[in-house]
Design a protein around this motif. Structure first.
Motif, PDB file in Angstrom:
ATOM      1  N   GLN A   1     -13.163  -5.831   1.203  1.00 24.17           N
ATOM      2  CA  GLN A   1     -13.172  -6.657   2.484  1.00 24.17           C
ATOM      3  C   GLN A   1     -12.598  -5.788   3.487  1.00 24.17           C
ATOM      4  O   GLN A   1     -12.717  -6.282   4.754  1.00 24.17           O
ATOM      5  CB  GLN A   1     -12.264  -7.787   2.184  1.00 24.17           C
ATOM      6  N   LEU A   2     -12.125  -4.506   3.035  1.00 33.84           N
ATOM      7  CA  LEU A   2     -11.630  -3.744   4.290  1.00 33.84           C
ATOM      8  C   LEU A   2     -12.578  -2.460   4.612  1.00 33.84           C
ATOM      9  O   LEU A   2     -13.284  -2.019   3.865  1.00 33.84           O
ATOM     10  CB  LEU A   2     -10.320  -3.199   3.553  1.00 33.84           C
ATOM     11  N   SER A   3     -12.418  -2.052   5.790  1.00 32.46           N
ATOM     12  CA  SER A   3     -13.026  -0.751   6.230  1.00 32.46           C
ATOM     13  C   SER A   3     -12.432   0.567   5.273  1.00 32.46           C
ATOM     14  O   SER A   3     -11.514   0.450   4.909  1.00 32.46           O
ATOM     15  CB  SER A   3     -13.370  -0.726   7.644  1.00 32.46           C
ATOM     16  N   GLU A   4     -13.263   1.288   5.501  1.00 31.11           N
ATOM     17  CA  GLU A   4     -12.932   2.623   4.716  1.00 31.11           C
ATOM     18  C   GLU A   4     -11.505   3.120   5.570  1.00 31.11           C
ATOM     19  O   GLU A   4     -10.529   3.503   4.776  1.00 31.11           O
ATOM     20  CB  GLU A   4     -14.077   3.770   4.863  1.00 31.11           C
ATOM     21  N   LYS A   5     -11.509   3.210   6.812  1.00 33.41           N
ATOM     22  CA  LYS A   5     -10.559   3.534   7.718  1.00 33.41           C
ATOM     23  C   LYS A   5      -9.267   2.908   7.370  1.00 33.41           C
ATOM     24  O   LYS A   5      -8.196   3.258   7.244  1.00 33.41           O
ATOM     25  CB  LYS A   5     -10.850   3.283   9.146  1.00 33.41           C
ATOM     26  N   LYS A   6      -9.291   1.295   7.217  1.00 37.43           N
ATOM     27  CA  LYS A   6      -8.256   0.590   6.973  1.00 37.43           C
ATOM     28  C   LYS A   6      -7.656   0.748   5.508  1.00 37.43           C
ATOM     29  O   LYS A   6      -6.682   0.667   5.070  1.00 37.43           O
ATOM     30  CB  LYS A   6      -8.818  -0.897   6.939  1.00 37.43           C
ATOM     31  N   ARG A   7      -8.565   1.062   4.462  1.00 41.62           N
ATOM     32  CA  ARG A   7      -8.262   1.405   3.011  1.00 41.62           C
ATOM     33  C   ARG A   7      -7.273   2.725   3.072  1.00 41.62           C
ATOM     34  O   ARG A   7      -6.240   2.625   2.326  1.00 41.62           O
ATOM     35  CB  ARG A   7      -9.339   1.414   2.315  1.00 41.62           C
ATOM     36  N   MET A   8      -7.844   3.834   3.835  1.00 36.22           N
ATOM     37  CA  MET A   8      -7.148   4.944   3.934  1.00 36.22           C
ATOM     38  C   MET A   8      -5.650   4.807   4.685  1.00 36.22           C
ATOM     39  O   MET A   8      -4.768   5.482   4.276  1.00 36.22           O
ATOM     40  CB  MET A   8      -7.909   5.985   4.540  1.00 36.22           C
ATOM     41  N   ALA A   9      -5.779   4.035   5.564  1.00 37.31           N
ATOM     42  CA  ALA A   9      -4.539   3.704   6.339  1.00 37.31           C
ATOM     43  C   ALA A   9      -3.378   2.928   5.423  1.00 37.31           C
ATOM     44  O   ALA A   9      -2.259   3.141   5.544  1.00 37.31           O
ATOM     45  CB  ALA A   9      -4.715   2.930   7.672  1.00 37.31           C
ATOM     46  N   LEU A  10      -3.863   2.074   4.451  1.00 28.01           N
ATOM     47  CA  LEU A  10      -2.978   1.298   3.757  1.00 28.01           C
ATOM     48  C   LEU A  10      -2.596   2.273   2.316  1.00 28.01           C
ATOM     49  O   LEU A  10      -1.638   1.744   1.871  1.00 28.01           O
ATOM     50  CB  LEU A  10      -3.901   0.153   3.352  1.00 28.01           C
ATOM     51  N   ARG A  11      -3.214   3.004   2.130  1.00 26.61           N
ATOM     52  CA  ARG A  11      -3.055   3.707   0.973  1.00 26.61           C
ATOM     53  C   ARG A  11      -1.342   4.249   1.082  1.00 26.61           C
ATOM     54  O   ARG A  11      -0.717   4.130   0.017  1.00 26.61           O
ATOM     55  CB  ARG A  11      -3.783   4.941   0.540  1.00 26.61           C
ATOM     56  N   PRO A  12      -1.244   5.039   1.988  1.00 23.03           N
ATOM     57  CA  PRO A  12       0.319   6.003   2.099  1.00 23.03           C
ATOM     58  C   PRO A  12       1.054   4.627   2.107  1.00 23.03           C
ATOM     59  O   PRO A  12       2.419   4.724   1.724  1.00 23.03           O
ATOM     60  CB  PRO A  12       0.020   6.641   3.006  1.00 23.03           C
ATOM     61  N   VAL A  13       0.824   3.558   2.910  1.00 22.01           N
ATOM     62  CA  VAL A  13       1.646   2.422   2.858  1.00 22.01           C
ATOM     63  C   VAL A  13       2.234   1.776   1.681  1.00 22.01           C
ATOM     64  O   VAL A  13       3.348   1.730   1.154  1.00 22.01           O
ATOM     65  CB  VAL A  13       1.284   1.284   3.741  1.00 22.01           C
ATOM     66  N   ILE A  14       0.941   1.580   0.537  1.00 22.95           N
ATOM     67  CA  ILE A  14       1.383   1.151  -0.496  1.00 22.95           C
ATOM     68  C   ILE A  14       1.985   1.941  -1.461  1.00 22.95           C
ATOM     69  O   ILE A  14       2.840   1.789  -2.282  1.00 22.95           O
ATOM     70  CB  ILE A  14      -0.153   0.824  -1.433  1.00 22.95           C
ATOM     71  N   GLU A  15       1.701   3.365  -1.392  1.00 23.21           N
ATOM     72  CA  GLU A  15       2.384   4.303  -2.126  1.00 23.21           C
ATOM     73  C   GLU A  15       3.982   4.604  -1.969  1.00 23.21           C
ATOM     74  O   GLU A  15       4.748   4.948  -2.768  1.00 23.21           O
ATOM     75  CB  GLU A  15       1.811   5.572  -2.309  1.00 23.21           C
ATOM     76  N   SER A  16       4.222   4.590  -0.703  1.00 22.86           N
ATOM     77  CA  SER A  16       5.506   4.538  -0.255  1.00 22.86           C
ATOM     78  C   SER A  16       6.387   3.400  -0.529  1.00 22.86           C
ATOM     79  O   SER A  16       7.578   3.239  -0.595  1.00 22.86           O
ATOM     80  CB  SER A  16       5.800   4.969   1.171  1.00 22.86           C
ATOM     81  N   GLU A  17       5.798   2.067  -0.513  1.00 19.44           N
ATOM     82  CA  GLU A  17       6.437   0.699  -0.357  1.00 19.44           C
ATOM     83  C   GLU A  17       6.403   0.174  -2.000  1.00 19.44           C
ATOM     84  O   GLU A  17       7.317  -0.636  -2.382  1.00 19.44           O
ATOM     85  CB  GLU A  17       5.997  -0.230   0.614  1.00 19.44           C
TER      86      GLU A  17
END
Length: 198
Positions: free
Chosen positions: A48-64
């Motif tokens: 449900q997310l664009s590639e840009k949004k997925r890539m932006a969320l990845r480091p957030v997930i990995e850090s949090e």
């Protein structure tokens, strides 16, 4: 709104896979553990997310995340054990890589092969309902897409930069014209326009 089912006394891991329906490339899976009070309104099913949004969320997930892991099963292994078992194996490998042993596992979908002696729950469309599964779907998808992007320049006729190995019309036509690459799943037979698994 996505929620976490994490209970204070348990370590709960959410699992999901990416690439199950592809003609080429590995299947990837991820396992994610979040803090009990974790909130993120931007997390959603990766589809449900664009590639840009997925890539932006990845480091957030990995850090949090308290813990996370990403694993894969190769096309050759998929051909050997079939795609369903390969999806389970990829998730098991991701769980193996967690530094924190999960006490409970939630999995996107309706089937899962039990992992060790840890209880689990299968949740249909769980990647749109639970934070840890949504995060796992994003990690699995982004890591797999990057992998296919790295392969793409060596096999330009298959359009992997766009289709990531999925059976688009252009990809199917390329297979029919040029044949399988070493990265294709040989147990998938391609006809135009049907894709059959035998």
């Amino acid at each position: 709104m996505l929620i976490s089912t994490f209970q204070q006394q348990f370590v709960e891991a959410g699992c999901d896979e990416a690439g199950r329906g592809c003609l080429a490339g590995p299947v990837f899976a991820a396992a994610v553990v979040f803090p009990s009070d974790y909130c993120n309104s931007l997390l959603n099913d990766s589809k449900q997310l664009s590639e840009k949004k997925r890539m932006a969320l990845r480091p957030v997930i990995e850090s949090e995340a308290l813990d996370f892991a990403v694993a894969s099963v190769s096309a050759e292994e998929i051909d050997s054990i079939n795609i369903l078992n390969a999806s389970y194996l990829a998730m098991h490998r991701a769980l193996d890589m967690l530094k924190t042993k999960a006490a409970y596992i939630i999995v996107d979908g309706n089937r899962f092969k039990p992992y060790q002696d840890i209880p689990h729950q299968c949740i249909v469309k769980g990647d749109g309902k639970y934070l840890s599964i949504a995060a796992a779907s994003i990690l699995a998808k982004t890591y797999r897409d990057e992998y296919m992007d790295q392969l793409a320049p060596d096999f330009p006729g298959y359009d992997w930069l766009s289709n990531k190995g999925y059976p688009t019309i252009r990809h199917r036509k390329a297979v029919l014209e040029f044949g399988f690459t070493p990265h294709h799943r040989k147990t998938f037979r391609v006809s135009d326009p049907q894709l059959k698994l035998f």
